[in-house]
Design an enzyme around this catalytic site. Structure first.
Site, PDB file in Angstrom:
ATOM      1  CD  GLU A 293      -2.418   1.874   0.401  1.00 61.45           C
ATOM      2  OE1 GLU A 293      -2.364   3.101   0.196  1.00 61.45           O
ATOM      3  OE2 GLU A 293      -3.113   1.089  -0.285  1.00 61.45           O
TER       4      GLU A 293
ATOM      5  NE  ARG B 161     -14.492   4.226  -0.714  1.00 61.91           N
ATOM      6  CZ  ARG B 161     -14.753   3.620  -1.869  1.00 61.91           C
ATOM      7  NH1 ARG B 161     -15.877   3.884  -2.518  1.00 61.91           N
ATOM      8  NH2 ARG B 161     -13.915   2.756  -2.374  1.00 61.91           N
TER       9      ARG B 161
ATOM     10  CE1 TYR C 261     -24.740   6.078   1.016  1.00 60.11           C
ATOM     11  CE2 TYR C 261     -25.693   6.860  -1.043  1.00 60.11           C
ATOM     12  CZ  TYR C 261     -24.602   6.401  -0.323  1.00 60.11           C
ATOM     13  OH  TYR C 261     -23.385   6.264  -0.941  1.00 60.11           O
TER      14      TYR C 261
ATOM     15  CG  ASP D 270     -12.359   1.816  -9.278  1.00 59.01           C
ATOM     16  OD1 ASP D 270     -13.352   1.296  -9.819  1.00 59.01           O
ATOM     17  OD2 ASP D 270     -12.446   2.615  -8.324  1.00 59.01           O
TER      18      ASP D 270
END
Length: 393
Positions: A31, A105, A215, A292
């Site tokens: 990462e 998320r 939401y 993605d």
């Protein structure tokens, strides 16, 4: 056992790590950020996403953090009238085998991260930005990080997002393309939200050249609010602060309810949405892409995370017992099994923005006429190909 290198510690990368480790392989996740964290706000998870999460062993943990939705509601942003609604309650859950839910998320990322941290075959390395990658004639993949470290493996999975450096070196097809839409995002404390809007719905207000969607997330503590404008933006922007008065000025003519919500926003940030045309390929040798990095899509079909999860489950299902020599053929099978579906969703996401959310005048009236006769069953039929759990190869 193979050793897989995974570039990217977001939702797709961690899901890939879990799938590969469950298939019996050793995994190192690299990462680029200094910590494994997930930024951003709300995300929607359809039943196909929950099916993938269950296969990864984290479905229950995500459900405990999620807000289960009862209805997907489409409203006219100018008149305030209801255009249509898709019930996603008990009948929907019986048909598709799982709920439709919304989460922050981080509430999706954290269960994946916890599962990776507790798995004996997964190693997590933060602060590891990839600057080079290569595959030698013996099939070994080598990556180099910005601080000069080198890691070798049998497989490299690029799960490093829409601006994937693994993709750039593998395909050389340039940066993603801004699609001309600017999105402004904020989170509202739920105590500031009118009671009648504090409901288990995903509500979208469609207007001429723009839309708003909101939401509940964070277990009911916040309301995720996003406002999208078709403004022809051509410069890629990511998470840049936006002044409240600027946001309010760019959405004139709103009905009272969406206007009042927009006025509640304070800490706005701005993105320019980007995507790509479907790729002819995203695998080469023992290097492949996921999520993605492989098939970036606009958020309008609410399937970006779900498709990354499906990718991960498919990849893991094709690699039990794999040896280094098997990898090129099996990675090609992975790509072949995913490319048509993800391409269809990429193109659908574009059409939703133009044909469903942003039409004006006669085009908007045509949309309304098409939506009006749709029953609950017909609406569910329209979503079946998208929300049904996918078979594993």
């Amino acid at each position: 056992m193979i050793h897989a290198l995974v570039a990217g510690g977001g939702i797709g990368g961690l899901a890939a790590a879990l799938a590969l480790a469950s298939a019996g392989h050793r995994v190192t996740v690299l990462e680029r950020q200094d910590a494994f964290t997930e930024i951003g706000a709300g995300i929607q998870i359809a039943p196909n996403g929950f099916a993938a999460l269950d296969r990864l062993g984290v479905g229950r943990a995500v459900r405990e953090r999620a807000v289960l939705v009862e209805e997907l509601r489409l409203m006219d942003a100018v008149t305030g009238q209801r255009l249509t609604a898709v019930p996603v309650g008990e009948r929907y859950r019986r048909r598709f085998g799982n709920p439709y839910a919304v989460v922050h998320r981080a509430d999706l990322h954290t269960p994946l991260l916890d599962a990776c941290r507790s798995h004996e075959r997964i190693r997590l390395l933060a602060g590891a930005e990839l600057t080079a990658q290569s595959e030698d004639r013996h099939g070994r993949v080598t990556v180099t990080t910005a601080d000069g470290r080198r890691y070798e493996g049998d497989l490299l999975v690029g799960a490093d997002g829409i601006r994937s450096t693994v993709r750039a070196r593998l395909l050389g097809d340039g940066p993603p393309r801004p699609n001309g839409h600017t999105i402004f995002r904020t989170l509202l404390p739920i105590d500031d939200v009118p009671v009648h809007l504090n409901s288990r719905t995903v509500t979208l207000w469609a207007g001429p050249g723009y839309h708003l969607v909101h939401y509940i997330v964070a277990g009911g503590a916040s309301l995720n609010l996003a406002a999208v404008l078709d403004d022809g933006a051509t410069e890629a922007v990511s998470g840049r602060p936006a002044e409240r008065h600027t946001v309010l000025a760019r959405f004139p003519g709103l009905a009272p309810t969406p206007r009042s919500l927009l006025e509640l926003g304070r800490d706005w940030r701005r993105w320019v949405l980007c995507d790509r045309d479907p790729a002819d390929r995203w695998t080469g040798g023992r290097i492949t892409l996921l999520g993605d990095a492989a098939h970036p899509m606009l958020q309008y079909a609410a399937q970006g995370a779900c498709q990354a999860l499906e990718d991960a489950v498919t990849l893991g299902a094709l690699l039990p017992g794999a040896t280094p020599a098997d990898l090129p053929a099996r990675l090609t099978r992975y790509e072949d099994s995913r490319r048509e579906r993800t391409a269809r969703i990429q193109l659908l996401s574009r059409r939703i923005g133009t044909d469903l959310y942003h039409p004006a005048d006669a085009a908007a009236r045509t949309r309304d006429e098409l939506l009006r006769p749709l029953t609950e069953d017909r609406l569910h039929d329209q979503l079946a190909w998208l929300h049904t759990a996918q078979p594993v190869p």
